[in-house]
Design an enzyme around this catalytic site. Structure first.
Site, PDB file in Angstrom:
ATOM      1  CD  GLU A   1     -42.887  -8.599  12.944  1.00 54.96           C
ATOM      2  OE1 GLU A   1     -41.873  -8.858  13.626  1.00 54.96           O
ATOM      3  OE2 GLU A   1     -43.950  -8.197  13.456  1.00 54.96           O
TER       4      GLU A   1
ATOM      5  CG  ASN B   1     -39.308  -8.327  18.982  1.00 56.53           C
ATOM      6  OD1 ASN B   1     -39.340  -9.505  19.323  1.00 56.53           O
ATOM      7  ND2 ASN B   1     -38.321  -7.824  18.272  1.00 56.53           N
TER       8      ASN B   1
ATOM      9  CG  HIS C   1     -38.123  -8.379  13.546  1.00 58.33           C
ATOM     10  ND1 HIS C   1     -39.058  -9.048  14.300  1.00 58.33           N
ATOM     11  CD2 HIS C   1     -36.991  -8.371  14.279  1.00 58.33           C
ATOM     12  CE1 HIS C   1     -38.515  -9.417  15.435  1.00 58.33           C
ATOM     13  NE2 HIS C   1     -37.268  -9.017  15.444  1.00 58.33           N
TER      14      HIS C   1
ATOM     15  CB  SER D   1     -35.908  -5.613  18.511  1.00 63.23           C
ATOM     16  OG  SER D   1     -34.829  -6.477  18.274  1.00 63.23           O
TER      17      SER D   1
END
Ligand code: NAD
Length: 305
Positions: free
Chosen positions: A165, A203, A153, A132
């Site tokens: 991502e 994030n 991600h 994350s």
């Protein structure tokens, strides 16, 4: 000790054998998606009980996704499970062409894994960290192959999310990025490539938003239900920030905020004390049955906890 499920031959791709480390929320989704798209999967976690739960979840999810996602006609749960070797032992990773690491979001945990992967996996294998927030450049530094390490991600639930991502670390080569994008194509997905700073694009914004919503509950500004209703009804978001936190896992949110705070040295990432208290109390969101909302009654719409 490795468990016994044997994977069949004849995968459909050149990146054929994929190591998946961590069989929690994300590892289960990644392994399922890979097996459904014709890969041979090596799914590793620390304990057989975790792998037993993973096996049951994959069986149930393949059935469920087939019913609701228009993927009826894909491989059956039995066919998907046959493609997965469940293991607590890294030895089968000697055959891995590509590894997706999904262990707990703690620097010490991930730091213990990469040197082992580096020693066992063949030199051509690429390591994708599904993290994350942790810097991909830092993860690459724990291996002797930082040019073959990148971030991926994935979003949750993995089989239903088409975009990943994809994070280029300082030493990640263009060849590795190209291999990773091809790998995602094999999974039926697309990557958006971004540069490496902790939290990346998604994030760095999302964790602070969820944390601020927790502060709002703590400060008594509104109930969890009303906070989420404002995002859903006023902004048209599919889910409010607190239900999103429950879906991700409140422990993962807390670990991510701690990593962001440490990485940037910026108090704006300071976790709300209520978040810490809930994680200490075992309220980890959906995966534990309760977070800001209650998921303990199967099939029922979640109610505010
Ligand atoms: P989780 O807590 O559900 O699962 C983590 C798993 O890692 C557990 O099964 C645990 O037993 C295992 N594990 C711990 N130490 C290990 C070790 N040394 N070797 C092998 N396995 C080990 O967490 P998760 O939600 O699946 O998250 C996994 C990773 O994916 C984290 O880095 C997280 O930040 C990231 N991520 C999570 C989400 C999400 O929505 N939950 C989304 C994107 C990325």
């Amino acid at each position: 000790m490795a468990t016994t499920d044997k994977a069949p031959a004849a995968p459909a791709h050149d990146l054929a054998t994929i190591g998946v480390v961590g069989a929690g929320v994300m590892g289960v989704g990644v392994a399922q998606n890979l097996a459904q798209t014709g890969h041979r999967v090596l799914l590793l976690d620390l304990k057989d009980e975790v792998l037993d739960t993973a096996r049951a979840q994959i069986r149930q999810n393949v059935r469920f996704h087939g019913m609701f996602s228009g993927t009826r006609g894909g491989p059956s749960p039995a066919e998907v499970l046959e493609r997965i070797t469940f293991t607590t032992d890294y030895a089968p990773f000697r055959d891995a062409d590509f590894v997706v690491e999904n262990a707990t979001e703690k620097v010490a945990v991930k730091e213990s894994i990469y040197p082992v992967l580096d020693a066992v996996c063949p030199p051509h294998a690429v390591f994708a960290a599904n993290t994350s927030c942790i810097s991909i450049t830092r993860i690459g530094s724990w291996t002797g192959r930082p040019d073959r390490v990148l971030g991926m991600h994935f979003m949750n639930p993995v089989p239903l999310k088409p975009v990943v991502e994809t994070i280029r670390g300082f030493h990640t080569s263009q060849h590795t990025v190209n291999t990773a994008l091809r790998f995602l194509g094999q999974m039926g997905k697309e990557g958006i490539v971004v540069n490496d700073l902790p939290g990346f694009v998604s994030n760095r914004v999302l964790m602070i938003t969820i944390n601020e919503a927790v502060w709002e509950v703590q400060d008594g500004v509104a109930s969890a239900e009303d906070i989420d209703r404002i995002f859903v009804t006023c902004f048209g978001h599919k889910m409010g920030p607190l239900a999103t936190g429950d879906l991700i896992g409140l422990d993962t949110i807390l670990h991510s905020l701690q990593i962001l705070q440490e990485s940037y040295g910026d108090p704006k990432f300071r976790p709300a004390p209520l978040l810490v208290k809930m994680v200490d109390a075992g309220l980890h969101g959906r995966k534990s049955g309760r977070g800001f909302f209650d998921y303990s009654v199967p099939g029922a719409a979640p109610a505010a906890a």
